[in-house]
Design a protein around this motif. Structure first.
Motif, PDB file in Angstrom:
ATOM      1  N   MET A 248      -5.317  44.376  86.148  1.00 43.54           N
ATOM      2  CA  MET A 248      -6.071  45.493  85.647  1.00 43.54           C
ATOM      3  C   MET A 248      -7.526  45.038  85.562  1.00 43.54           C
ATOM      4  N   VAL A 249      -8.397  45.891  86.042  1.00 48.61           N
ATOM      5  CA  VAL A 249      -9.816  45.561  86.096  1.00 48.61           C
ATOM      6  C   VAL A 249     -10.590  46.551  85.233  1.00 48.61           C
ATOM      7  N   LYS A 250     -11.477  46.025  84.431  1.00 47.93           N
ATOM      8  CA  LYS A 250     -12.370  46.858  83.623  1.00 47.93           C
ATOM      9  C   LYS A 250     -13.693  46.975  84.378  1.00 47.93           C
ATOM     10  N   HIS A 251     -14.201  48.179  84.456  1.00 50.41           N
ATOM     11  CA  HIS A 251     -15.431  48.445  85.209  1.00 50.41           C
ATOM     12  C   HIS A 251     -16.459  49.078  84.275  1.00 50.41           C
ATOM     13  N   TRP A 252     -17.677  48.588  84.348  1.00 46.32           N
ATOM     14  CA  TRP A 252     -18.767  49.210  83.598  1.00 46.32           C
ATOM     15  C   TRP A 252     -20.066  48.970  84.335  1.00 46.32           C
ATOM     16  N   ARG A 253     -21.068  49.711  83.954  1.00 46.29           N
ATOM     17  CA  ARG A 253     -22.369  49.645  84.607  1.00 46.29           C
ATOM     18  C   ARG A 253     -23.413  49.175  83.604  1.00 46.29           C
ATOM     19  N   VAL A 254     -24.206  48.197  84.013  1.00 48.89           N
ATOM     20  CA  VAL A 254     -25.317  47.701  83.208  1.00 48.89           C
ATOM     21  C   VAL A 254     -26.578  47.946  84.028  1.00 48.89           C
ATOM     22  N   ASP A 255     -27.404  48.865  83.554  1.00 53.77           N
ATOM     23  CA  ASP A 255     -28.574  49.309  84.308  1.00 53.77           C
ATOM     24  C   ASP A 255     -28.119  49.756  85.697  1.00 53.77           C
ATOM     25  N   ARG A 256     -28.532  49.070  86.736  1.00 57.87           N
ATOM     26  CA  ARG A 256     -28.126  49.444  88.099  1.00 57.87           C
ATOM     27  C   ARG A 256     -27.026  48.545  88.654  1.00 57.87           C
ATOM     28  N   GLU A 257     -26.596  47.591  87.870  1.00 58.84           N
ATOM     29  CA  GLU A 257     -25.555  46.672  88.304  1.00 58.84           C
ATOM     30  C   GLU A 257     -24.188  47.155  87.833  1.00 58.84           C
ATOM     31  N   GLU A 258     -23.219  47.008  88.701  1.00 61.73           N
ATOM     32  CA  GLU A 258     -21.850  47.318  88.328  1.00 61.73           C
ATOM     33  C   GLU A 258     -21.129  46.015  88.021  1.00 61.73           C
ATOM     34  N   LYS A 259     -20.408  46.017  86.931  1.00 59.42           N
ATOM     35  CA  LYS A 259     -19.697  44.817  86.490  1.00 59.42           C
ATOM     36  C   LYS A 259     -18.194  45.082  86.522  1.00 59.42           C
ATOM     37  N   TYR A 260     -17.456  44.065  86.898  1.00 56.87           N
ATOM     38  CA  TYR A 260     -16.005  44.126  86.916  1.00 56.87           C
ATOM     39  C   TYR A 260     -15.459  42.908  86.182  1.00 56.87           C
ATOM     40  N   GLU A 261     -14.426  43.130  85.402  1.00 59.55           N
ATOM     41  CA  GLU A 261     -13.797  42.039  84.675  1.00 59.55           C
ATOM     42  C   GLU A 261     -12.289  42.184  84.773  1.00 59.55           C
ATOM     43  N   ILE A 262     -11.609  41.125  85.169  1.00 60.44           N
ATOM     44  CA  ILE A 262     -10.144  41.152  85.217  1.00 60.44           C
ATOM     45  C   ILE A 262      -9.637  41.058  83.784  1.00 60.44           C
ATOM     46  N   VAL A 263      -8.940  42.098  83.363  1.00 60.48           N
ATOM     47  CA  VAL A 263      -8.474  42.176  81.990  1.00 60.48           C
ATOM     48  C   VAL A 263      -7.052  41.632  81.862  1.00 60.48           C
TER      49      VAL A 263
ATOM     50  N   MET B 103       2.972  52.005  84.523  1.00 65.10           N
ATOM     51  CA  MET B 103       3.595  50.859  85.173  1.00 65.10           C
ATOM     52  C   MET B 103       4.525  50.221  84.153  1.00 65.10           C
ATOM     53  N   HIS B 104       5.796  50.080  84.544  1.00 62.63           N
ATOM     54  CA  HIS B 104       6.817  49.547  83.647  1.00 62.63           C
ATOM     55  C   HIS B 104       7.076  48.079  83.963  1.00 62.63           C
ATOM     56  N   PHE B 105       6.684  47.224  83.062  1.00 59.19           N
ATOM     57  CA  PHE B 105       7.006  45.798  83.116  1.00 59.19           C
ATOM     58  C   PHE B 105       7.922  45.541  81.927  1.00 59.19           C
ATOM     59  N   HIS B 106       7.719  44.476  81.179  1.00 60.88           N
ATOM     60  CA  HIS B 106       8.473  44.271  79.952  1.00 60.88           C
ATOM     61  C   HIS B 106       8.076  45.307  78.902  1.00 60.88           C
ATOM     62  N   LYS B 107       6.924  45.922  79.107  1.00 58.69           N
ATOM     63  CA  LYS B 107       6.494  47.077  78.322  1.00 58.69           C
ATOM     64  C   LYS B 107       5.788  48.046  79.268  1.00 58.69           C
ATOM     65  N   VAL B 108       5.526  49.241  78.788  1.00 53.03           N
ATOM     66  CA  VAL B 108       4.924  50.286  79.620  1.00 53.03           C
ATOM     67  C   VAL B 108       3.417  50.275  79.438  1.00 53.03           C
ATOM     68  N   TYR B 109       2.699  50.249  80.576  1.00 55.09           N
ATOM     69  CA  TYR B 109       1.237  50.297  80.555  1.00 55.09           C
ATOM     70  C   TYR B 109       0.779  51.634  81.121  1.00 55.09           C
ATOM     71  N   ASN B 110      -0.034  52.344  80.347  1.00 59.13           N
ATOM     72  CA  ASN B 110      -0.613  53.606  80.819  1.00 59.13           C
ATOM     73  C   ASN B 110      -1.857  53.286  81.618  1.00 59.13           C
ATOM     74  N   MET B 111      -1.916  53.812  82.839  1.00 58.76           N
ATOM     75  CA  MET B 111      -3.020  53.508  83.739  1.00 58.76           C
ATOM     76  C   MET B 111      -3.720  54.792  84.174  1.00 58.76           C
ATOM     77  N   GLU B 112      -4.977  54.635  84.578  1.00 57.94           N
ATOM     78  CA  GLU B 112      -5.736  55.741  85.160  1.00 57.94           C
ATOM     79  C   GLU B 112      -6.415  55.219  86.419  1.00 57.94           C
ATOM     80  N   ALA B 113      -6.105  55.842  87.542  1.00 56.97           N
ATOM     81  CA  ALA B 113      -6.730  55.481  88.808  1.00 56.97           C
ATOM     82  C   ALA B 113      -8.055  56.229  88.928  1.00 56.97           C
ATOM     83  N   TYR B 114      -8.824  55.854  89.924  1.00 59.14           N
ATOM     84  CA  TYR B 114     -10.105  56.515  90.162  1.00 59.14           C
ATOM     85  C   TYR B 114      -9.897  57.981  90.529  1.00 59.14           C
TER      86      TYR B 114
END
Length: 121
Positions: free
Chosen positions: A1-16, A41-52
């Protein structure tokens, strides 16, 4: 799962968070009849996801299915997805074929228009 955010004109991605494909039990598209980007997505627990977008949700499900078929060959459940778009054999499935679909629809519409304008004598 990747977290996406924008700082000024730069886009940042972080593997969560990361998971193994072998631990994935099921992908639930929630509602096959509606155009929404949400899925679980069902693993040992259920993760709610949102695609683009809804299209990227289906692309993700197709990709996971192909990876599973190529490497694990386990019974992976993919539920609440429209099989027409999920099945890679369908002309409707790939966004790369959108042009072909539009051309076919235009061809059929043009043919109907021509037939409706023809005089039957």
């Amino acid at each position: 799962m990747v977290k996406h955010w924008r700082v000024d004109r730069e886009e940042k991605y972080e593997i969560v968070e990361k998971w193994f494909l072998k631990d994935l039990e099921m992908i639930d598209g929630k509602e096959a009849d509606t155009d929404n980007p949400y899925f679980d997505m069902h693993f040992h627990k259920v993760y709610n996801m949102e695609a683009y977008s809804c299209a990227s949700k289906y692309t993700f499900a197709r990709t996971v299915s192909k990876l599973n078929a190529a490497y694990l060959k386990k019974d992976l459940k993919i539920v609440n997805f429209d099989d027409t778009y999920l099945n890679d054999d369908s002309i409707w499935s790939s966004s790369n074929r959108d042009f072909v679909v539009v051309m076919k629809v235009c061809f059929y519409a043009f043919s109907l228009l021509c037939l409706s304008l023809c005089r039957l004598t």
